[in-house]
Design an enzyme around this catalytic site. Structure first.
Site, mmCIF file in Angstrom:
data_model
loop_
_atom_site.group_PDB
_atom_site.id
_atom_site.type_symbol
_atom_site.label_atom_id
_atom_site.label_comp_id
_atom_site.label_asym_id
_atom_site.label_seq_id
_atom_site.Cartn_x
_atom_site.Cartn_y
_atom_site.Cartn_z
ATOM 1 N N SER A 157 0.783 -1.188 0.146
ATOM 2 C CA SER A 157 0.078 -0.138 -0.014
ATOM 3 C C SER A 157 0.772 1.164 0.077
ATOM 4 O O SER A 157 1.738 1.395 -1.003
ATOM 5 C CB SER A 157 -1.038 0.205 1.339
ATOM 6 N N ARG A 213 -11.757 7.146 8.518
ATOM 7 C CA ARG A 213 -11.680 5.685 9.011
ATOM 8 C C ARG A 213 -12.696 4.667 8.333
ATOM 9 O O ARG A 213 -12.510 3.693 7.781
ATOM 10 C CB ARG A 213 -11.321 5.442 10.250
ATOM 11 N N ASP A 300 -8.880 -6.836 -4.184
ATOM 12 C CA ASP A 300 -8.768 -5.459 -3.960
ATOM 13 C C ASP A 300 -9.274 -4.542 -4.555
ATOM 14 O O ASP A 300 -9.207 -4.510 -5.964
ATOM 15 C CB ASP A 300 -6.988 -5.297 -3.927
ATOM 16 N N HIS A 330 -8.205 -5.286 0.062
ATOM 17 C CA HIS A 330 -6.694 -4.801 0.052
ATOM 18 C C HIS A 330 -6.153 -5.230 1.581
ATOM 19 O O HIS A 330 -4.802 -5.198 1.230
ATOM 20 C CB HIS A 330 -7.111 -3.154 0.245
ATOM 21 N N ASP A 331 -6.771 -5.162 2.806
ATOM 22 C CA ASP A 331 -6.031 -5.769 3.785
ATOM 23 C C ASP A 331 -5.335 -6.976 3.836
ATOM 24 O O ASP A 331 -4.975 -7.325 4.790
ATOM 25 C CB ASP A 331 -7.343 -5.698 4.862
#
Length: 356
Positions: A157, A213, A300, A330-331
């Site tokens: 990332s 967030r 992702d 993505h995580d």
């Protein structure tokens, strides 16, 4: 329920426990700063010729605590703890592992919480810093540690953006490279998503950081995962379970991160373009000499596989794009330790570099 914090910022401040942090300082100007310092952590021992050093670069809300437990000074466990440690892909018995907190961060490095020349915190006055300038600060760190070249530079990332800048800007100092879930340049959609987060933080630093967030976390995961875990399940308070999940992650971040730093680092990601002032992306990627593995995540939706395919195609020292299979989006670069660990093991030599 809204995210709240006992302090206006959750970042590390002078007087807080140092934990495992070390620091280097530099008096020369960089990116509009008269000087800077970087916080960093290490694992393992640098060998005599400095050939076993590995640089691990964190993502947006990460820090230098890439491995280790919750302890005074470190409110969360190491974000890559599954990969760093005895017997793991990055074994401190073999490798000298360096993890800096990025310039502009809020966990010990110079950032918005640091004192400006007038003695007051920089706050929202902190200058824009690019990934290229953040790497320039990390070059100073490498010099201070006596590391002429990294055995490997690893990043996912935002960390991948800096890893890419290392390999392009300092090709003689990067022997191998792992780029995870990262692009050559941030896209219009990525900038748009980030812009919404920045506007939320600027409207209200504490509540807005929680909103930011929530927006970000949706982009970090997948619709399929959220549907499987939460569906439309209600709670007794009238909210959906998925709302409570987002609230939880928002509150956690507000308690450990600084809103101004979130803006600075988000804008540094928006400015990321490895081809800027280098003749374009293809010309920039042609500078890389490090053995390279480029990996993306099949689910992702923030940094889709097409962006990693562009990197793999443009880096002559990379082979075919590797794909991490995951439901987590993505995580997955933080979660799929077995698959990511296999990439790290493939990248690094099977024998420890010689001290000779």
């Amino acid at each position: 329920m809204t995210a709240a914090s006992p302090r206006a910022t959750g970042g590390w401040r002078e007087g807080d426990p140092a934990g495992r942090r070390l620091w280097i300082g530099h008096d020369g100007p960089l990116a509009g700063l008269p000087g800077f310092r970087l916080a960093y952590e290490t694992r393992g021992t640098l060998n005599a010729d400095g050939s076993n050093a590995v640089l691990v670069l964190h993502a947006l809300t990460g820090d230098s605590h890439a491995s280790g437990v919750v302890e005074p000074g470190h409110p969360t466990p190491g974000w890559w703890d599954a990969l760093i440690g005895p017997g793991k892909a990055l074994d401190p018995a073999r490798w000298f592992i360096v993890a800096p907190n990025v310039l502009g961060g809020c966990q010990g490095s110079t950032g918005p919480l640091s004192a400006a020349p007038d003695g007051e915190p920089w706050g929202s006055r902190f200058p824009l810093v690019t990934a290229r300038e953040q790497v320039a600060a990390e070059v100073v760190l490498a010099d201070r540690l006596g590391i002429g070249a990294w055995a490997a530079v690893l990043g996912g990332s935002m960390g991948g953006m800096r890893a890419l800048e290392w390999a392009v800007g300092e090709p003689d100092r990067v022997r191998s490279l792992l780029l995870l879930a990262t692009p050559a340049a941030s896209s219009a959609e990525q900038i748009a998503l980030a812009s919404a987060q920045v506007h939320a933080v600027r409207a209200d630093p504490v509540l807005g950081l929680g909103v930011a967030r929530r927006i970000a976390h949706i982009s970090y995961r997948t619709e399929a995962e959220l549907a499987a875990r939460f569906g439309r399940q209600p709670q007794g308070d009238g909210r959906f379970a998925v709302e409570s999940y987002l609230d939880h992650h928002a509150e956690k971040l507000v308690r450990r991160f600084d809103p101004d730093s979130y803006v600075v680092l988000t804008e540094s990601m928006n400015s990321h373009d490895v081809g800027r002032d280098r003749g374009g992306v293809r010309a920039a990627l042609s500078r890389i000499t490090a053995r390279t593995i480029v990996a993306g995540i099949d689910s992702d939706r923030l940094f889709p596989l097409a962006q990693q395919a562009e990197l793999a195609a443009g880096i002559t020292t990379a082979d075919d794009l590797r794909v991490v299979t995951s439901e987590y989006g993505h995580d997955a670069f933080l979660i799929e330790a077995e698959q990511v660990g296999a990439l790290v093991r493939e990248l690094l030599p099977t024998r420890v570099p010689s001290d000779a």
